[in-house]
Each structure stands twice: as C-alpha cells, then as structure tokens.
Design an enzyme around this catalytic site. Structure first.
Site, PDB file in Angstrom:
ATOM      1  N   LYS A 156       0.802  -1.223   0.000  1.00 12.47           N
ATOM      2  CA  LYS A 156       0.000   0.000   0.000  1.00 12.47           C
ATOM      3  C   LYS A 156       0.840   1.280   0.000  1.00 12.47           C
ATOM      4  CE  LYS A 156      -4.429  -1.278   0.156  1.00 12.47           C
ATOM      5  NZ  LYS A 156      -5.463  -0.755  -0.753  1.00 12.47           N
ATOM      6  N   SER A 410       1.134 -10.021  -0.408  1.00 12.78           N
ATOM      7  CA  SER A 410       0.871  -8.578  -0.393  1.00 12.78           C
ATOM      8  C   SER A 410       0.989  -7.902   0.958  1.00 12.78           C
ATOM      9  CB  SER A 410      -0.529  -8.309  -0.959  1.00 12.78           C
ATOM     10  OG  SER A 410      -1.509  -8.993  -0.184  1.00 12.78           O
TER      11      SER A 410
END
Length: 607
Positions: A156, A410
């Site tokens: 992110k 992720s």
C-alpha cells in the site's frame, strides 16, 4: 497490441456508469479436464442463482436520483470450485469498455505514469523469491513477489506515496486525510512523514489497538469513528471538505493505481524466464488494475488472475454481472481485502485486462500462511496469503506442470490474536485434517469398537458425551495423508452401521459447534443466528438491550479471532408469530446476522 488497449476514461475520475450488460460466459478448463462446462455447469457445482440479488438505488458523488439502480448481491450467489477460473470478463461487451472507443495515447498513460513514478523515494523494490518447497510439491516454478517486505509490510505504500508525491505544495501544506482499518493507513502515514505534511487517519472504533498504534507511531493523527469502514470513510470525506484536506483513496484513483502498478513493472524485469500467470489479491482492485495496466502492455500473453475470498467476492460478482455491485454482507477474516464494492476506475481496467478470478476459502488462506512460514519463516496476514492460496488451487485444478507462476504476498500485518485460528485451520486447508461426526449406539463396548475402526489414524481432537437418548454423537478430527485414507475410514464406519458425516467444510462446526459438544437438547422455539459483533466495549450490552428480557437467550458462543468483528453464535427462543418483531429489532440493532436454524450440522450435533 490493439487487443490490450485501455478504453478512454471520463474526465471526472471515470465516474460514468458502465453499460448494463450481464455476461453469462464461464470458461471451460483446459481440454485435459474432460468437463463440458458450457452445457453442464452443474457438474462442478457452479452456483449462479439470481435468488439472492435485489436492486437498490445508491446515490453518491455526482450520481443523481435518475442513475440506474445498483445491484446488492449475496457473495453466495456466485461460487465455484477451488482453483476454477471464473468471472472471466466479457471482452465483446461494447460501449465504453470497447477498445475502439479508446486510443493508444490513453492506453499509454498508465504505462508512462508507472515508468516515471517516484514511489522508490518511500518504497523498495521487493525481491522475487522462488518457493522451492511449494514448487516441488506442485510441479511448477512458484515465485513469490515479496510485498510483505515493504517498510510498512504491505504494498500500500506504493499507491499512497505516488498520489501524495504529485500533490501541490499548497495541498501538502494543508495536509491529507484517509479512511482505513490497516495497511492503507500506514502507507499514508509513512508517505506524509516522508513528504513533511500532516496526515489524519480515520479508523473504525473496532480497529485493533496494534493497528492504530502503529499508525500513530508513524506520526499521523488517528481518529476513531463509527463501527464500520463506511462510517469512517463518510466522516473522513466530510472532514476533508470542511478543513480543505486532500482525501487519499485506498484504491480508486489513477495515481494510486499507477503506484501499485510498479509491482508489475518489477516482476517483468525480475523474471528471467517467460511467465504463465501472475496471481493478485483483490480488495478494491487497485493492485490488480495497476499490474494489469502495465503487464498487458509489455507482455500481453501473461495471464493476470485475481484471487478473492469466497465470502468477499465483489470483483468476481461485478465482472459476472457486467457492472459494479455491492455485497450485502462480507466475510472479515481477510480484513485487508474485505471490500463490499470495488472502485469505478479499477473495475473499468479489470473488466478490460484481467483474465478472471479464483475464489478461495478461509481454510485455504490459513494453509498458505503455514506454507509461507515453512518456506521462508515469515508470517503473512490472511489477505497477504490470498494470492498464494489461489495460485496453489489453480495449479492443482488445471494440472499445470513446468510453468512459471508468480503469487504476490501482499502484506504481513498479522494481528497476533488471529494466529490461533490460523493454526487450527491450516491442516484442514491443506486437506491434511478432516472433521467428522459418527453416531454411536449408547451401549457397552460401542466406544471401544469405534476406536478399533479408527485404527492407526492419528486422532487430533475427540469429543464425546453420553446423552439421554439411545444414540450419541462423537465429534473428532483425524490426520489425513491421502484422500483414499479418509474414504477407507468412512467406509469402515458405514460397513459397521456407524453413520458418519464429514463436517470439514462447515464453518459453523469449526467456529462454534465443536466447542459446544455436551449432549443434545431440544429447545422450544429456538432461533439460531450468527451475529457479527463489533469488537468494542458495550457491544454485548447493546445486543442484550435489544432482545432481553423480551426473549430468552438459549445459547451463546463467542471466540475472539483478532478481527474487527466477532463471529457470535446465538440461540434465542422466539415464537413463530413474533419473528417479525425479532427481525425489526435486529435491523434496529444494526449488527449483521444470518439465520442458521435449519443448518443440518447443528441438528446433527446439538438437537
């Protein structure tokens, strides 16, 4: 290259509604699977019922009351086997999604933006690691794109910094604001620290302390508002307008998408041999949209496959219906991708460029967390293991061999409290443990006979309590080395007239009923519900104020799972003529719930 052009996007952040086209195309597996899915989709258990779908009007942003109604759908309305590639976009839908309505200039905009990004002022180029053990087990070369090694342990940071680095000095001076329950918050906070601006992070009150504390440690101001992400987002957007702050969205902005697209750029540069597919976790769609926008331009032969939890499949359902939909409920185990509605811009790109969606269960995510720990001695969060679970399932389902595939790990912002349930379900997800129930006659010697039939199989859990009836139920878990071993056990039980049920796939059993074994009972007018309680002080009393003393609470089971919402099994004695009042009170309460009174496994074990 015309086949991978991006269509033109409307100027106001691509806010126009997409055409209302509902594709019904489900791709067949490769020819070696010997299944005719076009003529008999039911042979692999694909659920495509519209019974769960209802239209509702949603007015937001620049939409008006004349906008077409948005669909609210249930995640269960589109389910298919683990590893199956479903929700394949319809490339021939025409309209705004048609490449002829776009231009090569617009198709190059994302590519140029990705190549000229400044994300490396804050993010790192993460390695592409070969997972040797997984590769040997699956017969493919499985590579892991290690986004869990970013400074904030998540990809992110890329999108947040790329957008914020493009803000004017005046915007930076006023500051930024975002709403998030985790990884996006840390990305914005760290980006603000790098750029020297203030950041306000609005998070739900249910956010675990470890998450909001880590955001404060990065120098941001944390504001806890509401019980849900939607409430936090509404507050953040309102405050942005009132104070002149720039709102940083978690996924639905071209600069955020381009920042995430640098993951795809790195993969194509790091891969030494041709790739078959890249597996990408999907929440709002920013990561897969960015990767697809880059990879499909430079290596269009590489498949871009999204992976979603089976109970949080907003992208799969949006692609299935040909328009963005809203989930009417959502599973929160993989909270990093627990999104009810994908973005407009992300959907526009994904509809054009991605190759489909694989759905995986909670058990499969837990198994992949264990796989990663055994492979690299690192612990992923559930959303971080999502793509790996999908890649494993896809390779097994289609029998892939000797190809190169990439799974994006992720994120690693794991809530420590959640590790308990991960360890409990990991072997189930690997299909190395099975949960069974066997009915025994209540007579001397039956228990010994049962144990003899189990034989040398390893029993990992065993629960039995003498009941008042002529029969008793034994709930147990066994270690399984091969599918044939489990089938042989079930056959031995049945041949001895001991009825046995495989409960391995029942979340109700694994979450609640296995802890409530103590003999059966019949409770008059009992309504059984699964409620999602917000994890905050006062949530239980608010629930009790809604239903007690109006009705008697006959059952209550709660286990903390390290999530923002607690999964609670409740029994309430409500006569049939008072059910409408019960539903009204539940609606006023505002906690999500589902009725499970008719669950066959509850009746087997508890009634």
């Amino acid at each position: 290259m015309d086949s991978v052009r991006l269509p033109a996007a409307p100027s106001s952040l691509r806010s126009q509604m997409l055409p209302h086209h509902r594709p019904h195309h489900i791709p067949p597996p490769p020819c070696n699977r010997h299944l005719n899915l076009r003529s008999k989709p039911s042979t692999i258990g694909i659920t495509r019922s519209r019974n769960h779908v209802s239209s509702v009007a949603v007015i937001s942003g620049n939409e008006t009351s004349t906008a077409p109604p948005r669909l609210r759908v249930n995640p269960n309305s589109l389910q298919y086997p683990a590893g199956y590639l479903g929700a394949v976009p319809d490339r021939a839908s025409g309209g705004e999604g048609d490449p002829e309505n776009g231009s090569i200039t617009e198709a190059m905009e994302y590519l140029t933006s990705i190549l000229s990004t400044k994300v490396y002022e804050a993010a790192i180029e993460t390695p592409l690691h070969l997972a040797k053990k997984l590769s040997e087990r699956l017969g493919v070369r499985m590579f892991l794109k290690r986004e869990d090694l970013q400074p904030v342990f998540s990809f992110k940071i890329r999108g947040a910094y790329n957008m914020m680095a493009k803000l004017s000095s005046e915007q930076l001076e006023k500051g930024v604001i975002c709403s998030s329950a985790g990884n996006h918050a840390q990305g914005v906070a760290m980006s603000a620290a790098k750029l020297g601006c203030t950041a306000v992070i609005v998070m739900p009150r249910t956010t675990p302390e470890i998450k909001w504390q880590s955001v404060e440690d990065l120098g941001a101001t944390v504001v806890l508002v509401g019980d849900t992400y939607d409430e936090a987002q509404a507050f953040a957007k309102q405050r942005a307008v009132e104070e002149g702050l720039t709102f940083i969205p978690p996924f639905d902005h071209p600069d955020v998408i381009a920042g995430q697209g640098t993951v795809g750029m790195e993969i194509t540069r790091q891969a030494k041999d041709p790739l078959y597919a890249i597996f990408v976790p999907i929440g709002g769609g920013g990561l897969i949209a960015g990767i697809a926008a880059y990879v499909k331009r430079v290596s269009p032969e590489v498949k871009i496959i999204g992976v979603e939890p089976a109970d949080a499949n907003a992208m799969a359902l949006s692609l299935h219906h040909g328009e963005r939909v809203i989930l009417n409920q959502i599973g929160g185990f993989a909270d990093g991708v627990a999104v009810k509605e994908v973005g407009e811009e992300t959907f526009r790109i994904c509809r054009k460029l991605m190759d489909g969606v694989v759905l995986v269960t909670r058990d499969a995510m837990c198994a992949s967390i264990k796989d990663m720990f055994e492979e690299k001695r690192n612990i992923l969060e559930p959303a971080g293991a999502l793509a790996l679970a999908g890649a494993e399932a896809y390779c097994k389902y289609y029998g892939l061999k000797d190809v190169n595939v990439v799974a994006i790990t992720s994120g690693a912002n794991m809530n420590f409290d959640k590790l308990r349930i991960v360890t409990e379900l990991a072997n189930v997800g690997r299909q190395q443990e099975a949960v069974l129930a066997t009915i025994l006659p209540e007579k001397p010697g039956s228990f010994k006979k049962f144990c003899e039939l189990v034989g040398s199989m390893n029993i990992t859990e065993f629960k039995y309590r003498c009941g008042s009836r002529k029969e008793a139920v034994v709930l147990y878990s066994v270690g399984v080395h091969t599918p044939g071993e489990l089938k042989a056990l079930e056959k031995r039980m049945e041949s001895s007239q001991l009825r046995t049920t495989n409960l391995t796939t029942s979340d109700l059993v694994k979450d609640h009923l296995r802890y409530l074994m103590g003999g059966k009972s019949s409770v008059e007018n009992e309504v059984l519900c699964q409620f999602t309680f917000p994890e905050r002080p006062g949530a239980l009393m608010k629930f009790l104020d809604s239903f007690s003393p109006r009705w008697n609470i006959s059952l209550f089971h709660y286990r903390a799972e390290g999530a923002a919402g607690a999964n609670v099994l409740v029994g309430i004695q409500v006569p049939e003529q008072e059910m409408e009042e019960f539903r009204n009170r539940a609606q006023v309460l505002g906690y999500e719930y589902v009725l499970v009174s008719e669950d066959i496994n509850f009746k087997l074990l508890m009634q």
